[in-house]
Design an enzyme around this catalytic site. Structure first.
Site, PDB file in Angstrom:
ATOM      1  N   GLU A   1      -2.029  -2.425  -0.721  1.00 36.62           N
ATOM      2  CA  GLU A   1      -1.409  -3.534   0.018  1.00 36.62           C
ATOM      3  C   GLU A   1      -1.295  -3.060   1.456  1.00 36.62           C
ATOM      4  O   GLU A   1      -0.513  -2.164   1.765  1.00 36.62           O
ATOM      5  CB  GLU A   1      -0.039  -3.892  -0.581  1.00 36.62           C
ATOM      6  CG  GLU A   1       0.470  -5.233  -0.103  1.00 36.62           C
ATOM      7  CD  GLU A   1       1.546  -5.109   0.955  1.00 36.62           C
ATOM      8  OE1 GLU A   1       1.177  -5.231   2.159  1.00 36.62           O
ATOM      9  OE2 GLU A   1       2.706  -4.887   0.605  1.00 36.62           O
TER      10      GLU A   1
ATOM     11  N   CYS B   1       4.858  -6.467   6.675  1.00 35.05           N
ATOM     12  CA  CYS B   1       3.400  -6.585   6.583  1.00 35.05           C
ATOM     13  C   CYS B   1       2.939  -8.028   6.672  1.00 35.05           C
ATOM     14  O   CYS B   1       1.831  -8.302   7.144  1.00 35.05           O
ATOM     15  CB  CYS B   1       2.910  -5.938   5.295  1.00 35.05           C
ATOM     16  SG  CYS B   1       3.732  -6.555   3.820  1.00 35.05           S
TER      17      CYS B   1
ATOM     18  N   VAL C   1      -5.068   3.996   6.826  1.00 39.07           N
ATOM     19  CA  VAL C   1      -4.767   4.984   5.790  1.00 39.07           C
ATOM     20  C   VAL C   1      -5.296   4.513   4.437  1.00 39.07           C
ATOM     21  O   VAL C   1      -5.732   5.321   3.611  1.00 39.07           O
ATOM     22  CB  VAL C   1      -3.257   5.277   5.736  1.00 39.07           C
ATOM     23  CG1 VAL C   1      -2.930   6.257   4.615  1.00 39.07           C
ATOM     24  CG2 VAL C   1      -2.784   5.837   7.072  1.00 39.07           C
TER      25      VAL C   1
ATOM     26  N   GLU D   1      -2.257  -5.616  14.305  1.00 42.22           N
ATOM     27  CA  GLU D   1      -0.929  -5.649  13.684  1.00 42.22           C
ATOM     28  C   GLU D   1       0.015  -4.800  14.537  1.00 42.22           C
ATOM     29  O   GLU D   1      -0.152  -3.595  14.661  1.00 42.22           O
ATOM     30  CB  GLU D   1      -0.977  -5.109  12.268  1.00 42.22           C
ATOM     31  CG  GLU D   1       0.363  -5.190  11.562  1.00 42.22           C
ATOM     32  CD  GLU D   1       0.311  -4.702  10.131  1.00 42.22           C
ATOM     33  OE1 GLU D   1       0.952  -5.336   9.275  1.00 42.22           O
ATOM     34  OE2 GLU D   1      -0.369  -3.703   9.857  1.00 42.22           O
TER      35      GLU D   1
ATOM     36  N   LYS E   1       5.633   9.404  -3.522  1.00 40.35           N
ATOM     37  CA  LYS E   1       5.778   9.994  -2.190  1.00 40.35           C
ATOM     38  C   LYS E   1       6.348   8.931  -1.256  1.00 40.35           C
ATOM     39  O   LYS E   1       5.644   8.012  -0.833  1.00 40.35           O
ATOM     40  CB  LYS E   1       4.458  10.520  -1.624  1.00 40.35           C
ATOM     41  CG  LYS E   1       4.713  11.466  -0.436  1.00 40.35           C
ATOM     42  CD  LYS E   1       3.583  11.514   0.564  1.00 40.35           C
ATOM     43  CE  LYS E   1       3.565  10.399   1.542  1.00 40.35           C
ATOM     44  NZ  LYS E   1       4.705  10.427   2.518  1.00 40.35           N
TER      45      LYS E   1
END
Length: 474
Positions: free
Chosen positions: A241, A275, A222, A372, A165
């Site tokens: 991750e 990230c 999530v 973040e 996905k």
């Protein structure tokens, strides 16, 4: 492969340079995930892919990589149009690298070996490494091509089948890769791409009773939901991750020009949508003022503009939502008392461009230091001693990456062993390599991408034991 979706729904995918629609893409839902998982299950249980010799899988993977090489320009264009990524970088780095990722894991496909065990009594035992089964792969939007193959390549080499996905913001290159997989000779049902939204298609995939593993890259928020869904369904294995708020520690013996270049690269690369972005820059006080002066001068060299233009170094944020999120954090920084040294505003009248932004006088409890941001925003802080620098570096819920700039081997050794993060880059940043395991500590997740550790995420170990009789030795 990309399926004909049941409900016939579509959604818009947007060009972040203009905010205009590129195309309408099929929107997969729970029923489509069921179909895709069913295809992957049949391909795993009855199809040839898991049963091919590793060398045969490798041959097809090499052909897949060759096809990617033949379509570098189109694939780089798709990621620039869809994600705002620099076209020159995609063409020179991202797309060639994904082909090489396929080749790297193709080289491992015929080297998946168990062990013969030395038992303590009259038993003969060995282990088999078997493909884990049907895997769900959920891809983020910041590196659509790279992350597709970071997950797909080791899963293919292991003999798994999969449902991918892609992020709803950036589905286009994933759909093209599904087409190329078909051309390469990967059997039907092995790679199934379902474009759709996280709360529908993504949730259906993570909670599916016929999926054996999920690999997710995205936000920590999530990631929690992915784990919960896996636990509530069939206890499928999970690798995550997740987010980061990575520190870059610059010590007073550092080369200031090099340090400023690395600091800007760490947080401005890919418009900060990384990230591992080195968004907390911690500078020892003896060189702080000189460093700040050099940094501000160098920040002006980071040209913001159309990612198709060869002089641009910073493209647009991926969409309006992310654009507004980054700008809201900049406003938080101002309100909380941080000093805006440079940037801080939209960089164009149209599109989702933001100026490279640097704050100083940042405190540890400020939102721009804790959260973040995922944009071109740097938070500068000062520290006195090595111990204080380590303390500041570790004062975060995240632990994905970190950097050190120093000429001292003693400092490098001490600090690299003290930082709680999955990777420490010394006198470099973004030092990724396909052979180097990558993954996080703490709330940045668990499980490694890259290297042979990535391959083992898609394998499981079976022990086989049989008695031995009248053997001259155990």
């Amino acid at each position: 492969m990309n399926l004909d979706f049941v409900a016939g729904k579509t959604f818009e995918t947007i060009d972040p340079r203009t905010g205009e629609t590129i195309a309408r893409v099929s929107e997969g839902d729970k029923e489509d995930i069921d179909l895709a998982v069913g295809a992957a299950r049949r391909a795993f249980d009855h199809g040839p892919w898991p049963r091919l010799p590793g060398a045969a899988r490798a041959k097809i993977m090499h052909k897949f990589a060759d096809l990617i090489d033949q379509h570098i320009e189109e694939l780089a264009t798709l990621d620039t149009l869809n994600a705002g990524k620099l076209f020159s970088w995609g063409k020179a780095v991202d797309i060639p690298s994904v082909a090489n990722t396929l080749r790297y894991f193709a080289g491992a496909a015929d080297k998946i070996h168990g062990q013969v065990l030395k038992m303590s009594r009259e038993l003969h035992a060995y282990t088999l490494l078997e493909p884990i089964g049907v895997v769900g792969l959920i891809i983020p939007w910041n590196f659509p091509s790279t992350m597709f193959f970071v997950k797909v390549s080791p899963a293919l080499a292991a003999g798994c089948t999969m449902v991918v996905k892609p992020a709803e913001q950036t589905p286009l290159s994933a759909l093209f890769y599904a087409h190329l997989a078909k051309e390469a000779g990967i059997p039907d049902g092995v790679i199934n791409v379902v474009s759709g939204y996280g709360p529908t298609a993504g949730a259906a995939l993570t909670s599916h009773m016929n999926v054996d593993k999920v690999s997710f890259t995205g936000s920590t928020e999530v990631g929690r939901k992915v784990m919960q869904a896996a636990a509530a369904s069939n206890l499928k294995t999970v690798s995550l991750e997740l987010g980061g708020k990575s520190p870059l520690l610059i010590f007073d013996d550092a080369d200031i020009d090099q340090a400023a270049d690395l600091a800007l690269l760490g947080v401005m690369h890919n418009k900060g949508e990384v990230c591992v972005a080195g968004s907390r820059v911690l500078v020892q006080e003896a060189i702080y003022d000189e460093f700040v002066k050099t940094l501000v001068e160098k920040a002006k060299e980071w040209v913001v503009g159309d990612p198709f233009h060869p002089n641009s170094r910073v493209g647009p944020q991926v969409n309006k939502t992310q654009f507004e999120r980054v700008l809201s954090y900049i406003e938080h920084g101002k309100r909380e008392g941080a000093t805006l040294l440079t940037g801080g505003k939209p960089a164009a009248e149209t599109g989702f461009y933001i100026q490279p932004t640097v704050f100083t006088d940042v405190k540890e409890d400020m939102m721009i230091s804790r959260d973040e941001i995922f944009g071109p925003v740097m938070a500068l802080m000062k520290f006195k001693t090595i111990e204080e620098g380590i303390k500041y570096a570790n004062n975060t819920k995240y632990g994905l990456a970190s950097g050190i700039v120093t000429k001292s081997l003693d400092i490098a050794n001490t600090v690299s062993r003290s930082i709680k993060a999955g990777v420490v880059w010394i006198n470099c940043y973004h030092g990724f390599d396909i052979d180097c395991p990558f993954g996080g500590y703490k709330m940045s997740g668990f499980g490694k991408d890259f290297g042979m550790e990535a391959l083992h995420k898609y394998l499981q170990t079976k022990a086989v034991v049989t008695p031995i009789y009248n053997s001259p030795w155990l």
